[in-house]
Design a protein around this motif. Structure first.
Motif, PDB file in Angstrom:
ATOM      1  N   SER A  25       5.653   1.925   2.020  1.00  0.00           N
ATOM      2  CA  SER A  25       4.337   1.548   2.518  1.00  0.00           C
ATOM      3  C   SER A  25       4.048   2.233   3.851  1.00  0.00           C
ATOM      4  CB  SER A  25       4.291   0.023   2.663  1.00  0.00           C
ATOM      5  OG  SER A  25       3.024  -0.398   3.042  1.00  0.00           O
ATOM      6  N   ARG A  29       1.043   4.926   4.819  1.00  0.00           N
ATOM      7  CA  ARG A  29       0.147   4.776   5.977  1.00  0.00           C
ATOM      8  C   ARG A  29       0.165   6.039   6.833  1.00  0.00           C
ATOM      9  NH1 ARG A  29       2.220  -0.404   6.054  1.00  0.00           N
ATOM     10  NH2 ARG A  29       3.622   0.095   7.776  1.00  0.00           N
ATOM     11  N   LYS A  33      -3.095   8.411   7.539  1.00  0.00           N
ATOM     12  CA  LYS A  33      -3.577   8.743   8.885  1.00  0.00           C
ATOM     13  C   LYS A  33      -3.683  10.252   9.058  1.00  0.00           C
ATOM     14  CE  LYS A  33      -3.943   4.571  10.474  1.00  0.00           C
ATOM     15  NZ  LYS A  33      -5.249   3.958  10.636  1.00  0.00           N
ATOM     16  N   ASP A  39      -9.569   3.243   7.227  1.00  0.00           N
ATOM     17  CA  ASP A  39      -8.651   2.099   7.153  1.00  0.00           C
ATOM     18  C   ASP A  39      -8.864   1.316   5.868  1.00  0.00           C
ATOM     19  OD1 ASP A  39      -7.490   2.760   9.579  1.00  0.00           O
ATOM     20  OD2 ASP A  39      -8.679   1.319  10.734  1.00  0.00           O
ATOM     21  N   LEU A  42      -7.413   3.383   2.884  1.00  0.00           N
ATOM     22  CA  LEU A  42      -5.965   3.407   3.022  1.00  0.00           C
ATOM     23  C   LEU A  42      -5.368   2.041   2.694  1.00  0.00           C
ATOM     24  CD1 LEU A  42      -3.372   4.860   3.708  1.00  0.00           C
ATOM     25  CD2 LEU A  42      -3.853   4.459   6.134  1.00  0.00           C
ATOM     26  N   GLU A  46      -2.734   1.385  -0.262  1.00  0.00           N
ATOM     27  CA  GLU A  46      -1.441   0.786   0.056  1.00  0.00           C
ATOM     28  C   GLU A  46      -1.202  -0.465  -0.796  1.00  0.00           C
ATOM     29  OE1 GLU A  46       1.118  -0.837   3.876  1.00  0.00           O
ATOM     30  OE2 GLU A  46      -0.978  -0.258   4.167  1.00  0.00           O
TER      31      GLU A  46
END
Length: 143
Positions: A25, A29, A33, A39, A42, A46
């Motif tokens: 995970s 991330r 990025k 966000d 993402l 995730e």
């Protein structure tokens, strides 16, 4: 003039132990990025990946460590595609064949949210089986 962009194909692999999902995970991330994903997108990617990998460990490998779980991240400006692969037990067709409603929490002894969440969040989902194993393909559009 055509805009050039980089297309990425990133491969990650963990042992089939739940405690390794957190590392996977974190890697996703970091990738998100670097690719400057929002966000929101993402977070959705995730969650889909974590649910899919947890399902592999719990169901395909029946909580047995020592097996490979692979995640491939394919990126283009239009979409991110995740391919979660394993060589364990296959997923029953009823679980992956069509979009599912979210289960009623009162009907669940524990868990049971995985594929419902994935179907809810993914823009496309496909499950395939070949000589190399089982592959869950999920995509999230970025536009």
């Amino acid at each position: 003039m055509e805009t050039e962009y980089k297309q990425y194909n990133i491969r990650l692999s963990i042992d089939s132990r739940l405690e390794q999902v957190r590392v996977l995970s974190g890697a996703l991330r970091g990738i998100g990025k670097e690719l400057e994903l929002s966000d929101d997108k993402l977070g959705q990617l995730e969650l889909m990946m974590v649910e899919a990998v947890n399902n592999v460990i719990e169901h395909a490998y029946q909580m047995q460590g020592g097996n490979d779980v692979q995640v491939r991240v394919d990126y283009s400006p239009a979409a991110v595609h995740l391919i979660i692969s394993d060589s364990g037990h296959t997923m029953p067709e009823a679980v992956h064949s069509e979009a599912r409603d979210m289960p009623n929490p009162e009907d669940l002894p524990e868990g049971g949210w995985g594929m419902g969440l994935i179907h809810l969040l993914a823009d496309s989902i496909r499950y395939s089986i070949d000589a190399k194993g089982n592959h869950l393909h999920v995509s999230k559009q970025l536009g």
